[in-house]
Design a protein around this motif. Structure first.
Motif, PDB file in Angstrom:
ATOM      1  N   ASP A  92       0.849  -1.191   0.000  1.00  0.00           N
ATOM      2  CA  ASP A  92       0.000   0.000   0.000  1.00  0.00           C
ATOM      3  C   ASP A  92       0.881   1.236   0.000  1.00  0.00           C
ATOM      4  O   ASP A  92       1.588   1.495   0.988  1.00  0.00           O
ATOM      5  N   CYS A 125       0.312   4.213   0.638  1.00  0.00           N
ATOM      6  CA  CYS A 125       0.075   5.081   1.792  1.00  0.00           C
ATOM      7  C   CYS A 125       0.946   4.660   2.978  1.00  0.00           C
ATOM      8  O   CYS A 125       1.354   5.510   3.786  1.00  0.00           O
ATOM      9  N   ALA A 182       4.477   6.287   2.516  1.00  0.00           N
ATOM     10  CA  ALA A 182       4.609   7.715   2.214  1.00  0.00           C
ATOM     11  C   ALA A 182       5.548   8.434   3.172  1.00  0.00           C
ATOM     12  O   ALA A 182       6.344   9.289   2.758  1.00  0.00           O
TER      13      ALA A 182
END
Length: 372
Positions: A178, A180, A183
């Motif tokens: 993922d 995210c 990040a």
């Protein structure tokens, strides 16, 4: 192979063997290269995940990898002596860094603390190439962000003895698949890289992603992606089917038909529920067969999956072949890329409640290595 004595065919046993499949390594490098525009580093830590650092490195380089990665600078010597000339990075160095060896064998060294960098600069009689390692969220090595400015100050003062050529970090949650989850690490590495450039260093090779990041998150790719598990068919994110890079075989060393009620192995934990055939295979936990396995665990013999029964011993396992009488000397396939009856790394990891990495790196030295 067989012989005949007085009209009776005798089957010879073959030693337990782990065969490296360079075509699998090449396919995996090609898969990663199709996922990124960054250069590919083939990480051959732990003796190429137990398959041999040199054959894995050669297969990866032939398929387009342009860097090699190792645990320790001393590990690079084997690769250089085998004729591999690609840039090599060593980034764990558990025994410390031999600065002379790093310079002579053209090994880049990752440095993740002010203390490490000072020591390396003090030891270096000739320039050593350095990748500054920033802690991007794992707290398992790498320079904390609050010490980064001091690390750069030491690097500036050591010019001539060290040459800063790279910046690196690690993704703590790449296996989530993922972007995210990655990040924060991407942001930290960008900030660290920018500080290094402002300090007057460059050009730089910047790298953060390992296999899972390379396959799932382009934002993590920077200049270079580091592929270790992916070389041997393991995607920690479990989002991409990669090719198996090894086949593990062993001989049936003993077979017998037993009646219902027969206890099997130490402690008699397993009892045959019916009359059946049992075959003993000459590998055990000393060879890397996990001792704790689910009842689903099995091996392939003559194209069929047969369950492992009873306790895994140091040198042997027993499989129940049901109504099939398996001759001594028959080949059992414990691991391979074929699918079907042949177990995969992922099968073994599931049966043992672990990760595929521990299965492959745990295959012991008594198991002979070969190259297909």
């Amino acid at each position: 192979m067989s012989a005949v004595i007085e009209g009776v065919a005798l089957s010879r046993l073959h030693a337990p063997t782990l065969t490296v499949l360079p075509t699998g390594v090449a396919a995996n490098v090609a898969r990663v290269r199709a996922s990124t525009g960054a250069a590919v580093m083939a990480v051959v830590k732990a003796d190429g995940y137990g398959l041999g650092a040199v054959p894995i490195a050669r297969a990866a380089v032939t398929a387009g990898a342009t860097w090699l990665g190792v645990t320790d600078a001393a590990d690079a010597v084997e690769l250089r002596e085998a004729g591999l000339t690609e840039p090599i990075l060593a980034w764990l160095n558990p025994s410390g860094v031999d600065a002379r060896l790093a310079h002579e064998h053209r090994v880049d060294i990752a440095v993740g603390s002010v203390e490490e960098l000072r020591q390396l600069a003090a030891d270096a009689a000739a320039p050593v190439r350095v990748h500054l390692h920033l802690d991007t969220g794992m707290a398992r090595g790498g320079c904390p962000a609050e010490d980064w400015a001091e690390l750069l100050r030491v690097a500036r003062s050591a010019r001539g003895r060290i040459e800063v050529t790279g910046v690196m970090g690690h993704l703590p949650r790449a296996d989530a698949g993922d972007p995210c989850a990655n990040a924060a690490a991407v942001r930290r590495l960008r900030q660290g890289r920018d500080a290094v450039l402002r300090a007057g260093f460059g050009p730089l090779t910047v790298h953060l992603a390992a296999t899972a990041g390379a396959l799932t998150d382009p934002a993590t790719h920077f200049d270079l992606v580091r592929i270790g598990a992916g070389l041997v068919g393991i995607d920690p994110s479990e989002t991409t089917a990669l090719a198996g890079a090894a086949r593990w075989t062993a001989s049936v060393v003993h077979s017998a038909r037993v009646p219902a009620g027969t206890p099997v192995g130490y402690g008699g934990d397993h009892v045959a529920e019916r009359a059946t055939h049992l075959s003993v295979i000459g590998v055990g936990y000393a060879d890397g067969v996990p001792r704790e396995l689910s009842p689903a665990a099995g091996v392939a013999i003559e194209g069929a999956r047969h369950p492992i029964v009873g306790r895994v011993s140091m040198d042997q396992i027993v499989v129940d072949t049901g109504g099939t009488a398996v001759p001594r000397g028959a080949e059992a396939v414990l691991l391979g890329p074929e699918g079907g009856a042949v177990p995969s790394l992922q099968d073994w990891a599931r049966w043992a409640g672990t990760i595929p990495h521990t299965i492959l790196t745990g295959i012991g030295p008594r198991v002979q290595r070969s190259i297909a």
